[in-house]
Design a protein around this motif. Structure first.
Motif, PDB file in Angstrom:
ATOM      1  N   PRO A 474      50.232  49.444  35.235  1.00  0.00           N
ATOM      2  CA  PRO A 474      49.535  50.699  35.901  1.00  0.00           C
ATOM      3  C   PRO A 474      50.726  51.301  36.745  1.00  0.00           C
ATOM      4  N   ALA A 475      50.779  52.825  36.854  1.00  0.00           N
ATOM      5  CA  ALA A 475      51.878  53.494  37.833  1.00  0.00           C
ATOM      6  C   ALA A 475      51.064  54.706  37.865  1.00  0.00           C
ATOM      7  N   GLY A 476      51.555  55.298  39.009  1.00  0.00           N
ATOM      8  CA  GLY A 476      50.897  56.676  39.709  1.00  0.00           C
ATOM      9  C   GLY A 476      49.482  56.264  40.143  1.00  0.00           C
ATOM     10  N   GLN A 477      48.575  57.311  39.999  1.00  0.00           N
ATOM     11  CA  GLN A 477      47.331  57.139  40.020  1.00  0.00           C
ATOM     12  C   GLN A 477      46.678  55.747  39.698  1.00  0.00           C
ATOM     13  N   TRP A 478      46.969  55.397  38.300  1.00  0.00           N
ATOM     14  CA  TRP A 478      46.435  53.995  38.018  1.00  0.00           C
ATOM     15  C   TRP A 478      46.706  52.960  38.921  1.00  0.00           C
ATOM     16  N   LYS A 479      48.032  53.000  39.311  1.00  0.00           N
ATOM     17  CA  LYS A 479      48.188  51.925  40.296  1.00  0.00           C
ATOM     18  C   LYS A 479      47.397  51.951  41.531  1.00  0.00           C
ATOM     19  N   GLN A 480      47.318  53.131  42.080  1.00  0.00           N
ATOM     20  CA  GLN A 480      46.588  53.121  43.210  1.00  0.00           C
ATOM     21  C   GLN A 480      45.128  52.833  43.202  1.00  0.00           C
ATOM     22  N   LYS A 481      44.614  52.954  41.882  1.00  0.00           N
ATOM     23  CA  LYS A 481      43.134  52.493  41.275  1.00  0.00           C
ATOM     24  C   LYS A 481      43.154  51.127  41.389  1.00  0.00           C
ATOM     25  N   PHE A 482      44.229  50.446  40.707  1.00  0.00           N
ATOM     26  CA  PHE A 482      44.149  48.874  40.559  1.00  0.00           C
ATOM     27  C   PHE A 482      44.161  48.664  41.974  1.00  0.00           C
ATOM     28  N   GLN A 483      45.299  48.910  42.972  1.00  0.00           N
ATOM     29  CA  GLN A 483      45.249  48.397  44.144  1.00  0.00           C
ATOM     30  C   GLN A 483      43.771  48.451  44.783  1.00  0.00           C
ATOM     31  N   GLU A 484      43.221  49.474  44.792  1.00  0.00           N
ATOM     32  CA  GLU A 484      41.727  49.684  45.534  1.00  0.00           C
ATOM     33  C   GLU A 484      40.859  48.681  44.938  1.00  0.00           C
ATOM     34  N   TRP A 485      41.066  48.404  43.616  1.00  0.00           N
ATOM     35  CA  TRP A 485      39.770  47.395  42.813  1.00  0.00           C
ATOM     36  C   TRP A 485      40.602  46.118  43.308  1.00  0.00           C
ATOM     37  N   LEU A 486      41.686  45.863  43.274  1.00  0.00           N
ATOM     38  CA  LEU A 486      42.197  44.529  43.649  1.00  0.00           C
ATOM     39  C   LEU A 486      41.817  43.932  44.915  1.00  0.00           C
ATOM     40  N   ALA A 487      41.840  44.966  46.009  1.00  0.00           N
ATOM     41  CA  ALA A 487      41.340  44.683  47.323  1.00  0.00           C
ATOM     42  C   ALA A 487      39.724  44.396  47.285  1.00  0.00           C
ATOM     43  N   GLN A 488      38.927  44.574  46.470  1.00  0.00           N
ATOM     44  CA  GLN A 488      37.696  44.355  46.373  1.00  0.00           C
ATOM     45  C   GLN A 488      37.386  43.075  45.343  1.00  0.00           C
ATOM     46  N   ASN A 489      38.464  42.815  44.440  1.00  0.00           N
ATOM     47  CA  ASN A 489      38.342  41.707  43.624  1.00  0.00           C
ATOM     48  C   ASN A 489      39.674  40.944  43.614  1.00  0.00           C
ATOM     49  N   PRO A 490      39.759  40.071  44.474  1.00  0.00           N
ATOM     50  CA  PRO A 490      41.248  39.304  44.493  1.00  0.00           C
ATOM     51  C   PRO A 490      41.328  38.246  43.280  1.00  0.00           C
ATOM     52  N   VAL A 491      42.401  37.870  43.408  1.00  0.00           N
ATOM     53  CA  VAL A 491      42.684  36.831  42.285  1.00  0.00           C
ATOM     54  C   VAL A 491      41.683  35.794  42.267  1.00  0.00           C
ATOM     55  N   PRO A 492      40.932  35.113  41.576  1.00  0.00           N
ATOM     56  CA  PRO A 492      40.213  34.171  41.731  1.00  0.00           C
ATOM     57  C   PRO A 492      41.192  32.746  41.871  1.00  0.00           C
ATOM     58  N   GLU A 493      40.602  31.880  42.540  1.00  0.00           N
ATOM     59  CA  GLU A 493      41.290  30.659  42.911  1.00  0.00           C
ATOM     60  C   GLU A 493      40.688  29.749  41.866  1.00  0.00           C
ATOM     61  N   PRO A 494      41.577  28.916  40.909  1.00  0.00           N
ATOM     62  CA  PRO A 494      41.078  28.076  40.196  1.00  0.00           C
ATOM     63  C   PRO A 494      40.561  26.915  40.705  1.00  0.00           C
ATOM     64  N   SER A 495      39.312  26.323  40.200  1.00  0.00           N
ATOM     65  CA  SER A 495      38.903  25.067  40.831  1.00  0.00           C
ATOM     66  C   SER A 495      39.611  23.920  40.263  1.00  0.00           C
ATOM     67  N   ALA A 496      40.245  22.896  41.120  1.00  0.00           N
ATOM     68  CA  ALA A 496      40.963  21.541  40.630  1.00  0.00           C
ATOM     69  C   ALA A 496      40.233  20.793  40.276  1.00  0.00           C
ATOM     70  N   GLN A 497      38.666  20.722  40.212  1.00  0.00           N
ATOM     71  CA  GLN A 497      37.947  19.823  39.734  1.00  0.00           C
ATOM     72  C   GLN A 497      37.989  19.765  37.995  1.00  0.00           C
ATOM     73  N   GLY A 498      38.029  18.639  37.555  1.00  0.00           N
ATOM     74  CA  GLY A 498      38.063  18.320  36.069  1.00  0.00           C
ATOM     75  C   GLY A 498      39.298  18.904  35.373  1.00  0.00           C
ATOM     76  N   THR A 499      40.591  18.951  36.077  1.00  0.00           N
ATOM     77  CA  THR A 499      41.556  19.607  35.440  1.00  0.00           C
ATOM     78  C   THR A 499      42.744  18.597  35.125  1.00  0.00           C
ATOM     79  N   GLN A 500      42.338  17.111  35.522  1.00  0.00           N
ATOM     80  CA  GLN A 500      43.180  16.123  35.295  1.00  0.00           C
ATOM     81  C   GLN A 500      43.337  16.006  33.685  1.00  0.00           C
ATOM     82  N   GLY A 501      44.277  16.173  32.976  1.00  0.00           N
ATOM     83  CA  GLY A 501      44.401  15.900  31.481  1.00  0.00           C
ATOM     84  C   GLY A 501      43.648  17.233  30.891  1.00  0.00           C
TER      85      GLY A 501
END
Length: 511
Positions: A474-501
């Motif tokens: 994303p660049a220019g207007q697309w970058k701005q749109k992405f930043q607006e979307w990201l503010a409402q949809n942050p990177v999800p935090e993975p669950s640590a449950q069940g990840t061993q192996g």
């Protein structure tokens, strides 16, 4: 009070490795199918008996369990029919001494087969008076409740009837045989003078039937094992951690190579292609183990590297280094939970570098996976075991055709990249296996997830018909749109449950 004899005299005693969700969560490994081991009938005893911890050993552990008593012979019965072959249930204590766990190599013969190591009783509960999902197991040590769980479908990984049906596919379960159905979380170490009490009951059933308190007292006994006759007892920190239930409970410092659960979860969620891109940004290009592929679609693997090196085949060296308890067997035996065994086979596909037995042993030890730039023997059986394995190919020939097992826990070359013990290994069936220097693992995982989150948003925009110019990235207007979307949809935090192996990795050495 005098000792009460065991209420049953079994022809065989079969024990389940891991059966409770709480135990699997504690161990960090959840089995996909049940597995078993045999206990000696001479280990059976009753209530108010003494159990001997041999002098010079330190890790005697209790495991309170529900025991099933077979009433009528069962051979090839269905799950629906299985419970009708159970006449009674009762309490049991699956005692084991960890000092012989490693020498037993999974059989548990000496670690759990000693005289008095299977107290059963004291009373029997009529299986017809209870539902298999109604049972409860509780354990007390010196009067304090340390284990409590039930056999409900949300508590057990496998229903009790499945053990009967599964075992009956392979052998006749005869009248009086006993199945020990696994222990919940809370098993730990006991010492001379400690008193363990186990009770199985059905509090919701009519009359709330109970097995009564099965009482066992730990006593010190002789430990003068003769080294000329057999292996001496041995423990290490890995055994201490398993016996006590955690490194903290065992009084051990945290393993400096272990991955924090949140980091493991992040790496499980991050695609290897994204990880590779982040390493490339940091100037690391030779970090992909080339030419290896998973045996099973959908495989994801995360772990800390343990290494094994094979030299080119040479007859005289194979004579001196290929037989007996060689470097290959030692490496598979020593692999620890959460580790990936990476094998240098010089990109030689003309023979196997592991087979089903060694894969099973690594699986039992809790390995997160195996990577080899050589071949795999018994590939169908290896796949069925469920251990994530990445290899160049399958090949029926044995190791000695092209390789000499030489040494482990050193820097190696696998698939045209260098792997150092302690490196972080991540593999998936999309893009293969990548090697991350341990010091970079956290930041690489976080940035790979962030970039993957961005790429998902870009993908959706392209799917809507937008051209990739200024959109990818994303660049220019697309970058701005992405930043607006990201503010409402942050990177999800993975669950640590069940990840061993991965893929149902389990430990079956002592449960």
């Amino acid at each position: 009070m005098a000792e009460t004899p065991a209420p049953v005299t079994p022809g065989k005693v079969i024990a389940v490795h891991v059966a409770y969700e709480s135990r699997a969560a504690q161990r960090g490994r959840r089995p996909s199918q049940p597995s078993y081991f045999l206990k000696t009938t001479s280990s059976v005893t009753g209530s108010r008996s003494g159990v001997v911890r041999p002098e010079g050993t330190e890790l005697l552990a209790f495991e309170g369990e529900i025991a099933l008593v077979i009433g009528t012979p069962a051979r090839r019965v269905s799950v629906d029919q299985a419970w009708s072959h159970v006449s009674h249930v009762t309490g049991s204590n699956d005692l084991g001494i960890y000092a012989y766990r490693a020498p037993d190599k999974g059989s548990n013969l000496r670690s759990k087969g000693r005289d008095g190591y299977t107290p059963i009783g004291p009373e029997l509960i009529d299986a017809r008076a209870v539902e298999p999902e109604q049972l409860r197991i509780r354990t007390w040590v010196n009067g304090s409740l340390v284990q409590e769980d039930t056999t409900g479908p949300d508590r057990l990984i496998f229903p009790l009837a499945q053990f009967v049906a599964d075992l009956s596919q392979h052998m006749t379960l005869e009248t009086g045989d006993v199945i020990l159905t696994g222990t919940p979380a809370g098993s730990s170490v006991i010492a001379p003078g400690d008193v363990v009490e186990v009770e199985g009951d059905a509090p919701a059933a009519k009359g709330a039937p109970s097995s009564g308190r099965l009482v066992t007292t730990v006593v010190e006994g002789p430990g003068d094992f003769d080294p000329d006759m057999g292996t001496l007892p041995h423990v290490d920190d890995a055994q201490r951690e398993d016996a006590w239930g955690s490194r903290q409970a065992a009084g051990l410092a945290e393993d400096p190579n272990a991955l924090p659960e949140i980091l493991r979860a992040q790496l499980m969620a991050a695609p290897t292609a994204g990880i590779s891109a982040q390493l490339r940004k940091r100037g690391l290009n030779q970090v992909v183990i080339e030419g290896v592929h998973p045996a099973l679609p959908g495989t994801k693997m995360v772990g800390v590297a343990k290494t094994l090196r094979f030299l080119p085949g040479r007859e005289d060296l194979f004579t001196t280094h290929g037989g007996g308890y060689n470097a290959q067997k030692r490496a598979f035996e020593a692999v620890r939970p959460g580790e990936v065994l990476v094998i240098e086979a010089r990109n030689e596909p003309g023979s196997g570098t592991l087979g089903d037995i060694l894969a099973l042993r690594a699986h039992h030890n809790g390995a997160a996976g195996v990577v080899t730039d050589g071949g795999v023997r018994d590939s169908a059986a290896v796949t069925e075991i469920g251990l994530p394995v990445f290899s160049r190919t399958s090949h029926p020939a044995v190791l000695g055709r092209n390789h000499v097992p030489w040494e482990s826990d050193i820097a190696i070359g696998c698939g045209n990249t260098t792997v150092i013990p302690g490196d972080v290994i991540v593999g998936d069936d999309d893009d293969g296996v990548v090697v991350i220097p341990r010091a970079l693992a956290q930041e690489v995982a976080e940035e790979a997830l962030t970039k993957d989150h961005e790429d998902s948003w870009v993908f959706d925009r392209v799917a809507e018909g937008h051209p990739v110019d200024n959109l990818f990235p994303p660049a220019g207007q697309w970058k701005q749109k992405f930043q607006e979307w990201l503010a409402q949809n942050p990177v999800p935090e993975p669950s640590a449950q069940g990840t061993q192996g991965a893929q149902g990795t389990q430990s079956e050495g002592q449960d």
